[in-house]
Design a protein around this motif. Structure first.
Motif, PDB file in Angstrom:
ATOM      1  N   THR A 151      87.595  10.837  55.316  1.00 33.19           N
ATOM      2  CA  THR A 151      86.888  10.277  56.469  1.00 33.19           C
ATOM      3  C   THR A 151      87.080   8.768  56.530  1.00 33.19           C
ATOM      4  N   GLU A 152      86.914   8.234  57.718  1.00 34.32           N
ATOM      5  CA  GLU A 152      86.899   6.782  57.906  1.00 34.32           C
ATOM      6  C   GLU A 152      85.482   6.276  58.109  1.00 34.32           C
ATOM      7  N   ASP A 153      84.518   7.194  58.086  1.00 34.17           N
ATOM      8  CA  ASP A 153      83.150   6.908  58.485  1.00 34.17           C
ATOM      9  C   ASP A 153      82.238   6.831  57.251  1.00 34.17           C
ATOM     10  N   LEU A 154      81.544   5.720  57.092  1.00 36.63           N
ATOM     11  CA  LEU A 154      80.703   5.521  55.909  1.00 36.63           C
ATOM     12  C   LEU A 154      79.491   6.447  55.909  1.00 36.63           C
ATOM     13  N   GLU A 155      78.962   6.771  57.084  1.00 38.51           N
ATOM     14  CA  GLU A 155      77.818   7.679  57.141  1.00 38.51           C
ATOM     15  C   GLU A 155      78.220   9.079  56.678  1.00 38.51           C
ATOM     16  N   ILE A 156      79.380   9.555  57.130  1.00 31.04           N
ATOM     17  CA  ILE A 156      79.876  10.849  56.673  1.00 31.04           C
ATOM     18  C   ILE A 156      80.147  10.805  55.175  1.00 31.04           C
ATOM     19  N   LYS A 157      80.694   9.701  54.698  1.00 31.63           N
ATOM     20  CA  LYS A 157      80.937   9.553  53.259  1.00 31.63           C
ATOM     21  C   LYS A 157      79.655   9.774  52.470  1.00 31.63           C
ATOM     22  N   ASN A 158      78.581   9.153  52.898  1.00 26.41           N
ATOM     23  CA  ASN A 158      77.312   9.275  52.176  1.00 26.41           C
ATOM     24  C   ASN A 158      76.786  10.706  52.185  1.00 26.41           C
ATOM     25  N   PHE A 159      76.892  11.374  53.346  1.00 31.56           N
ATOM     26  CA  PHE A 159      76.469  12.773  53.425  1.00 31.56           C
ATOM     27  C   PHE A 159      77.304  13.639  52.479  1.00 31.56           C
ATOM     28  N   ALA A 200      80.514  16.569  47.204  1.00 34.28           N
ATOM     29  CA  ALA A 200      81.948  16.328  47.375  1.00 34.28           C
ATOM     30  C   ALA A 200      82.301  14.931  46.858  1.00 34.28           C
ATOM     31  N   GLU A 201      83.581  14.635  46.851  1.00 34.11           N
ATOM     32  CA  GLU A 201      84.070  13.320  46.435  1.00 34.11           C
ATOM     33  C   GLU A 201      84.674  12.598  47.638  1.00 34.11           C
ATOM     34  N   VAL A 202      84.525  11.294  47.659  1.00 35.01           N
ATOM     35  CA  VAL A 202      85.168  10.465  48.687  1.00 35.01           C
ATOM     36  C   VAL A 202      85.787   9.260  47.985  1.00 35.01           C
ATOM     37  N   PRO A 203      86.892   9.461  47.290  1.00 35.51           N
ATOM     38  CA  PRO A 203      87.481   8.392  46.483  1.00 35.51           C
ATOM     39  C   PRO A 203      88.304   7.388  47.286  1.00 35.51           C
ATOM     40  N   PHE A 204      88.460   7.621  48.584  1.00 30.59           N
ATOM     41  CA  PHE A 204      89.195   6.705  49.458  1.00 30.59           C
ATOM     42  C   PHE A 204      88.688   6.910  50.876  1.00 30.59           C
ATOM     43  N   LEU A 205      88.947   5.936  51.738  1.00 30.69           N
ATOM     44  CA  LEU A 205      88.644   6.071  53.160  1.00 30.69           C
ATOM     45  C   LEU A 205      89.937   6.283  53.930  1.00 30.69           C
TER      46      LEU A 205
END
Length: 228
Positions: A49-57, A63-68
């Protein structure tokens, strides 16, 4: 290493914030992440994702979000394959070694861990192909009708016009749930639907959620089938 990539951009137009909008009480993306975790197939579950709000959810759901994701891969026109290929490369840069990769769409409340497992088994039988679920069209596409500007109709396939429904070969469409393939296939083959291996899922478990009407229908179906 088995990698799951969930592409969840933040720029949904028709249903704002669709990926994290509450669906039957939970953020939509939660259902996809839960099914993936329950399958116990994956070494890493990455939300692209490119979205910080989705990253937090996504992080809250396990799940993992190791990059945008870069903005240029998060517009209305970017197809799935480049997004997954980008995620694979980012994971390689982290020192991971993805071998088999499953792209799971986030708006996927009817996804089951069992179906993911069946897809993975099919991939092992067809390691050089894409694997994805399909479902039958509710009506024969060969009997489709076109309508001109004046409101007059004509058959889309005139040669099939007089065929009986029971004599027409079934046609299927992509269920829009997930795609399995080797990392090598994702990086070299942009055409998911050509010569792929498929598994058939019931129509009652497939809803393409693009509009509010689709969303409301999906919620009604979910309430009926969620406990089966």
């Amino acid at each position: 290493m088995n990698l799951c990539v969930i592409p969840a951009r933040g720029g949904s137009k028709r249903i704002p914030k669709k990926n994290i909008k509450k669906f039957c009480g939970k953020p939509m993306i939660s259902y996809a992440i839960e099914a993936v975790i329950k399958s116990k197939i994956f070494d890493h579950i990455v939300v692209s994702t490119e979205d910080l709000e989705i990253k937090n959810f996504a992080l809250q759901e396990g799940a993992e979000v190791p990059f945008l994701r870069p903005k240029e891969l998060a517009d209305d026109y970017t197809p799935t394959v480049p997004v997954v290929a980008h995620a694979i490369q980012e994971c390689k840069d982290l020192g991971w070694n993805p071998t088999d990769v499953c792209c799971v769409y986030p708006c996927n409340p009817f996804l089951s861990s069992g179906c993911l497992s069946l897809g993975y088994k099919l991939l092992k039988e067809h390691p050089d192909k894409y694997v994805f679920p399909i479902t039958e069209f509710p009506s024969p596409v060969q009997l489709a009708i076109q309508r001109d500007k004046s409101g007059l109709s004509r058959p889309l396939y005139p040669e099939k016009e007089l065929k009986r429904t029971q004599d027409i070969e079934p046609a299927y469409h992509d269920a829009g749930q997930f795609y399995w393939a080797s990392a090598r296939t994702w990086e070299s083959n942009p055409k998911i639907h050509v010569n792929a291996a498929t598994l058939v899922v019931p129509r009652s478990r497939v809803v393409d959620i693009d509009t509010i009407e689709d969303w409301l229908l999906a919620e009604k179906l979910f309430k009926v089938y969620a406990n089966e």
